[in-house]
Design an enzyme around this catalytic site. Structure first.
Site, PDB file in Angstrom:
ATOM      1  N   GLU A  45      38.850  44.665  44.162  1.00 47.35           N
ATOM      2  CA  GLU A  45      38.737  43.534  45.087  1.00 47.35           C
ATOM      3  C   GLU A  45      37.319  42.964  45.120  1.00 47.35           C
ATOM      4  OE1 GLU A  45      39.372  42.352  49.823  1.00 47.35           O
ATOM      5  OE2 GLU A  45      39.890  44.369  49.131  1.00 47.35           O
ATOM      6  N   LYS A  69      42.622  42.106  43.289  1.00 48.09           N
ATOM      7  CA  LYS A  69      42.747  41.464  44.608  1.00 48.09           C
ATOM      8  C   LYS A  69      41.612  40.450  44.735  1.00 48.09           C
ATOM      9  CE  LYS A  69      43.141  42.283  49.582  1.00 48.09           C
ATOM     10  NZ  LYS A  69      43.427  43.243  50.662  1.00 48.09           N
TER      11      LYS A  69
END
Length: 344
Positions: free
Chosen positions: A177, A219
């Site tokens: 992420e 992500k």
């Protein structure tokens, strides 16, 4: 050792029509949100809140996985059912937040680097034994005057790659992420340039550390203008810029991109995801889905307010957001869905 399991889990995390609920708020973040609503900031209230979320009828139809915090993965329902078992019984994969938060980067004012690599191998082993099958590590990139710097981008990309390697070695699918924050007055074009540099650096480091890209999930943040920009980007522009950037930077072997909401309103996050799938659904090498926190939970928390009698109403609010984002992940969302009363 874990290759086949990791590959299957990564595919299941981005299965068509489902997304990931980010319910991994730290003590500080969870308590801050509770305080704003006058909800007591106790461990029992945090447990009761998570139980309300995880017992919402039908969420297994919309969520492939749930990201948990260390406290939560060890908790149970009031009747003694461990949360990990509760989720697994609904076909939802339990995951765990592994990073220790973003801290100031030395000699780089206003920039952050995520910590938590010390002891990570042992923690991965423990969480696997507790039932987690994937993990999350968030890097934070700020856009501002003279930032992000190369040292910030490289430091965070390096940490993400080391984390991902330890996860795959220990049996957990890493969610990678790299969040480029919406904070600021930057334009869509500036956002695109920073996203491109960040993603290319991240995948360079993932390759350098031997990460199996078919055994991870990305992500990313969306390419979007800053919250205080004088040139706010349209839904169409965000969708086009985001997908173009991903096509330029993300290898085809990655199974899916599960977007973070990153400060967008509930409906904005849904509309942006939907437009991407309307424009490009079925034409991309990876799935585009959601891994939202506040954009899924906020309405439910406001309806719940810490009161047991509010649980059914709060669960309806969560189910509505889950249903809307599930529809957006296949390009079938419409504003009319917001008005549909979800029967739970």
């Amino acid at each position: 050792m874990f290759e086949n399991e990791l590959r299957a889990t990564a595919q299941a995390m981005v299965v068509t029509g489902k997304g990931i609920l980010a319910a991994d708020e730290s003590f500080g973040t969870a308590n801050k949100r509770f305080q704003k609503l006058g909800i007591p900031t106790t461990e029992e209230m945090r447990r009761a809140y998570r139980e309300m979320l995880f017992t919402t009828p039908g969420i297994g139809d919309f969520f492939s996985g749930v990201i948990l915090f260390d406290e939560t993965i060890r908790q149970s329902t009031a009747d003694g059912t461990p949360f990990v078992q509760l989720l697994s019984n609904q076909g939802i994969i339990p995951g765990i937040k592994l990073d220790a938060g973003a801290k100031p980067l030395a000699k780089s004012p206003n920039e952050l680097v995520t910590e938590g690599l010390d002891g990570l191998r042992d923690r991965v082993k423990e969480y696997y034994e507790l039932g987690a099958r994937f993990a999350k590590w968030r890097a934070v990139i700020t856009i501002g005057e003279g930032i992000p710097t190369r040292r910030c981008i490289e430091a965070n990309a390096h940490a993400l790659a080391r984390y991902a390697g330890i996860c795959q070695e220990g049996g957990l699918v890493p969610i990678v992420e790299p969040e480029v924050l919406m904070d600021g007055d930057h334009t869509l074009e500036r956002s695109y340039a920073v996203h491109e540099e960040v993603l290319k650096t991240v995948f360079y480091e993932l390759h350098r550390y031997g990460i199996a890209l078919d055994q991870m999930v990305l992500k990313p943040s969306m390419v979007i203008s800053g919250q205080t920009s004088s040139q706010p980007a349209s839904v169409e522009a965000v969708a086009q810029a985001t997908v173009k950037c991903l096509l330029d930077c993300v290898p085809a072997s990655v199974p899916g991109c599960a977007f973070l909401s990153g400060g967008q309103t509930d409906q904005q996050a849904t509309e942006h995801l939907n437009r991407m799938n309307v424009l490009y659904g079925g034409k991309l090498p990876w799935k585009l889905t959601f891994s939202y926190g506040r954009a899924l939970q906020q309405a439910a928390m406001q309806a719940w307010m810490g009161k047991p009698e509010n649980v059914p109403t709060a669960q309806k609010a969560l189910a509505l957001r889950a249903r809307c984002n599930s529809a957006a992940s296949v390009g079938k969302y419409s504003p009319e869905l917001e008005k549909v009363a979800v029967s739970v």
